[in-house]
Design a protein around this motif. Structure first.
Motif, PDB file in Angstrom:
ATOM      1  N   MET A   1      -6.344  10.994  -2.195  1.00 53.88           N
ATOM      2  CA  MET A   1      -5.997  10.030  -1.579  1.00 53.88           C
ATOM      3  C   MET A   1      -4.577   9.688  -1.238  1.00 53.88           C
ATOM      4  SD  MET A   1      -8.653   7.280  -3.494  1.00 53.88           S
ATOM      5  CE  MET A   1      -8.149   7.775  -5.063  1.00 53.88           C
ATOM      6  N   ASP A   2      -4.279   9.045  -0.088  1.00 56.28           N
ATOM      7  CA  ASP A   2      -2.675   8.816   0.097  1.00 56.28           C
ATOM      8  C   ASP A   2      -2.508   7.487  -0.496  1.00 56.28           C
ATOM      9  OD1 ASP A   2      -3.810   7.000   1.639  1.00 56.28           O
ATOM     10  OD2 ASP A   2      -3.553   8.128   3.662  1.00 56.28           O
ATOM     11  N   ARG A   3      -1.162   7.094  -0.420  1.00 57.92           N
ATOM     12  CA  ARG A   3      -0.806   5.719  -0.961  1.00 57.92           C
ATOM     13  C   ARG A   3      -1.487   4.449  -0.478  1.00 57.92           C
ATOM     14  NH1 ARG A   3       3.894   6.238  -3.900  1.00 57.92           N
ATOM     15  NH2 ARG A   3       4.480   3.929  -3.521  1.00 57.92           N
ATOM     16  N   ARG A   4      -1.964   4.775   0.886  1.00 59.16           N
ATOM     17  CA  ARG A   4      -2.660   3.565   1.550  1.00 59.16           C
ATOM     18  C   ARG A   4      -3.933   3.428   0.932  1.00 59.16           C
ATOM     19  NH1 ARG A   4      -6.157   3.334   5.306  1.00 59.16           N
ATOM     20  NH2 ARG A   4      -5.719   5.501   5.762  1.00 59.16           N
ATOM     21  N   GLU A   5      -4.654   4.651   0.692  1.00 57.52           N
ATOM     22  CA  GLU A   5      -6.037   4.419   0.131  1.00 57.52           C
ATOM     23  C   GLU A   5      -5.844   4.021  -1.332  1.00 57.52           C
ATOM     24  OE1 GLU A   5      -8.303   7.941   2.685  1.00 57.52           O
ATOM     25  OE2 GLU A   5      -6.931   8.459   1.080  1.00 57.52           O
ATOM     26  N   ALA A   7      -3.786   2.210  -2.586  1.00 56.75           N
ATOM     27  CA  ALA A   7      -3.372   0.483  -2.564  1.00 56.75           C
ATOM     28  C   ALA A   7      -4.822  -0.282  -2.503  1.00 56.75           C
ATOM     29  CB  ALA A   7      -2.430   0.337  -1.700  1.00 56.75           C
ATOM     30  N   ALA A   8      -5.459   0.459  -1.628  1.00 52.80           N
ATOM     31  CA  ALA A   8      -6.808  -0.237  -1.118  1.00 52.80           C
ATOM     32  C   ALA A   8      -7.860  -0.254  -2.487  1.00 52.80           C
ATOM     33  CB  ALA A   8      -7.420   0.559   0.053  1.00 52.80           C
ATOM     34  N   LEU A   9      -7.623   1.094  -3.293  1.00 61.38           N
ATOM     35  CA  LEU A   9      -8.516   1.053  -4.323  1.00 61.38           C
ATOM     36  C   LEU A   9      -8.283   0.124  -5.410  1.00 61.38           C
ATOM     37  CD1 LEU A   9     -10.878   2.724  -6.155  1.00 61.38           C
ATOM     38  CD2 LEU A   9      -9.123   4.329  -6.733  1.00 61.38           C
ATOM     39  N   LEU A  10      -6.905   0.087  -5.503  1.00 59.52           N
ATOM     40  CA  LEU A  10      -6.389  -0.750  -6.749  1.00 59.52           C
ATOM     41  C   LEU A  10      -6.680  -2.214  -6.337  1.00 59.52           C
ATOM     42  CD1 LEU A  10      -3.025   0.688  -7.486  1.00 59.52           C
ATOM     43  CD2 LEU A  10      -4.887   0.804  -8.979  1.00 59.52           C
ATOM     44  N   ALA A  11      -6.707  -2.619  -5.156  1.00 56.00           N
ATOM     45  CA  ALA A  11      -6.959  -4.082  -4.577  1.00 56.00           C
ATOM     46  C   ALA A  11      -8.519  -4.458  -4.910  1.00 56.00           C
ATOM     47  CB  ALA A  11      -6.645  -4.239  -3.372  1.00 56.00           C
ATOM     48  N   ARG A  19      -7.630  -7.803 -15.101  1.00 55.46           N
ATOM     49  CA  ARG A  19      -6.812  -7.136 -15.963  1.00 55.46           C
ATOM     50  C   ARG A  19      -5.944  -6.168 -15.411  1.00 55.46           C
ATOM     51  NH1 ARG A  19     -10.664  -5.220 -20.793  1.00 55.46           N
ATOM     52  NH2 ARG A  19     -11.562  -4.343 -18.837  1.00 55.46           N
ATOM     53  N   LEU A  20      -6.437  -5.791 -14.470  1.00 57.21           N
ATOM     54  CA  LEU A  20      -5.631  -4.596 -13.698  1.00 57.21           C
ATOM     55  C   LEU A  20      -4.675  -5.107 -12.861  1.00 57.21           C
ATOM     56  CD1 LEU A  20      -5.409  -1.289 -14.010  1.00 57.21           C
ATOM     57  CD2 LEU A  20      -7.049  -1.133 -11.879  1.00 57.21           C
ATOM     58  N   ALA A  21      -4.922  -6.336 -12.459  1.00 61.49           N
ATOM     59  CA  ALA A  21      -4.082  -6.734 -11.347  1.00 61.49           C
ATOM     60  C   ALA A  21      -2.341  -7.051 -11.808  1.00 61.49           C
ATOM     61  CB  ALA A  21      -4.325  -8.298 -10.821  1.00 61.49           C
ATOM     62  N   ARG A  22      -1.475  -6.664 -10.742  1.00 56.33           N
ATOM     63  CA  ARG A  22      -0.018  -6.807 -11.025  1.00 56.33           C
ATOM     64  C   ARG A  22       0.525  -7.980 -10.383  1.00 56.33           C
ATOM     65  NH1 ARG A  22      -1.903  -4.257 -14.595  1.00 56.33           N
ATOM     66  NH2 ARG A  22      -1.375  -2.261 -15.674  1.00 56.33           N
ATOM     67  N   GLY A  29       4.230  -1.601  -7.704  1.00 59.48           N
ATOM     68  CA  GLY A  29       4.900  -0.418  -7.087  1.00 59.48           C
ATOM     69  C   GLY A  29       4.793   0.678  -8.074  1.00 59.48           C
ATOM     70  N   GLU A  30       5.060   0.512  -9.451  1.00 56.64           N
ATOM     71  CA  GLU A  30       5.003   1.485 -10.440  1.00 56.64           C
ATOM     72  C   GLU A  30       3.583   1.849 -10.826  1.00 56.64           C
ATOM     73  OE1 GLU A  30       6.852  -0.176 -14.014  1.00 56.64           O
ATOM     74  OE2 GLU A  30       8.734   0.113 -13.184  1.00 56.64           O
ATOM     75  N   GLN A  31       2.747   0.936 -10.638  1.00 59.64           N
ATOM     76  CA  GLN A  31       1.324   1.162 -10.871  1.00 59.64           C
ATOM     77  C   GLN A  31       0.751   2.115  -9.829  1.00 59.64           C
ATOM     78  OE1 GLN A  31      -1.672  -1.982 -10.074  1.00 59.64           O
ATOM     79  NE2 GLN A  31      -2.858  -1.365 -12.105  1.00 59.64           N
ATOM     80  N   LEU A  32       0.917   1.837  -8.330  1.00 59.57           N
ATOM     81  CA  LEU A  32       0.588   2.382  -7.221  1.00 59.57           C
ATOM     82  C   LEU A  32       1.171   4.075  -7.349  1.00 59.57           C
ATOM     83  CD1 LEU A  32      -0.673   2.908  -4.461  1.00 59.57           C
ATOM     84  CD2 LEU A  32       1.589   1.838  -3.738  1.00 59.57           C
ATOM     85  N   ALA A  33       2.334   3.969  -7.983  1.00 58.07           N
ATOM     86  CA  ALA A  33       2.999   5.390  -8.035  1.00 58.07           C
ATOM     87  C   ALA A  33       2.403   6.132  -8.948  1.00 58.07           C
ATOM     88  CB  ALA A  33       4.461   5.483  -8.202  1.00 58.07           C
TER      89      ALA A  33
END
Length: 234
Positions: A1-5, A7-11, A19-22, A29-33
């Motif tokens: 998955m790339d960064r855009r995907e 980000a969509a998964l984290l959302a 609990r996972l929301a930042r 940004g740190e969570q995404l990285a």
């Protein structure tokens, strides 16, 4: 998955488990990285059964612990192992003398199967029916009467004298004793007669092959005579 995907998964996960929301941009940004570093080789979805959202939702539904990247990577590795376990390498289409091309095609197919792009190739089962038998082969079998050529049968005669004697008797018109069930030792059609081994107490201890019992020869002769008479009566 790339960064855009990612980000969509984290959302998506954040909507299911807050609990996972930042809240801060730096934390997000740190969570995404972090998630991208650990899951960059895991696809969002494949044409054949894998969807990362299903794996994430399953973990949130069944576990009281906050989801981690490993909770997504483990189902993906299980998915890959299962597909490879069900895969049988098909014969490559390239020249078998070209070892590099042969290996490259096998590796490419396995990677496509593991990645969910191609379906596992199943090994063909051995069937017992006669569907699809080559007509030329059937005609040849009818011509020679057996799948063993006469020359090969003659060469094998000295190694199996009992069978050779039986085939010679049938060729001369004599009855085939093994075509009927032996009423004495209960040997089934096609099986040789057997002699019981008796113990000191009179009980049977086993059996051993023996010459054909006379009663079986008589029964085969009677059956052959009936088969000859039936066409004459008709």
């Amino acid at each position: 998955m790339d960064r855009r995907e990612i980000a969509a998964l984290l959302a998506y996960i954040g909507r299911l488990d807050p609990r996972l929301a930042r809240t801060s941009e730096r934390d997000a940004g740190e969570q995404l990285a972090q998630w991208h570093e650990l899951l960059d080789d895991v696809p969002m979805a494949t044409p054949h059964g894998w969807d990362v959202r299903v794996a994430a939702r399953q973990h949130i539904r069944t576990s009281p612990y906050q989801i981690l990247p490993a909770d997504v990577a483990r189902p993906w590795e299980s998915y890959r192992r299962d597909r490879l376990a069900r895969h049988s390498d098909p014969t490559p289409s390239v020249d078998p003398d070209d070892q590099a091309a042969w290996t490259a095609e096998l590796v490419g197919i396995r990677r496509a199967v593991a990645a969910g792009i191609a379906q596992p190739a199943q090994a063909r089962a051995i069937t017992t029916g006669r569907d699809g038998v080559n007509p030329r082969l059937e005609a040849r079998l009818r011509e020679i009467g057996s799948c063993i050529p006469p020359a090969a049968r003659a060469a094998l005669a000295s190694y199996r004298p009992a069978r050779a004697a039986r085939e010679a008797a049938v060729a001369h018109g004599l009855p085939d004793a093994l075509s009927v069930r032996c009423e004495w030792c209960l040997a089934q059609p096609g099986e040789s007669c057997r002699r019981r081994r008796m113990g000191p107490d009179g009980g049977a201890r086993g059996t051993a092959p023996c010459a054909t019992h006379p009663s079986r020869l008589d029964l085969a002769a009677a059956q052959q005579a009936d088969q000859v008479q039936q066409p004459a009566v008709a």
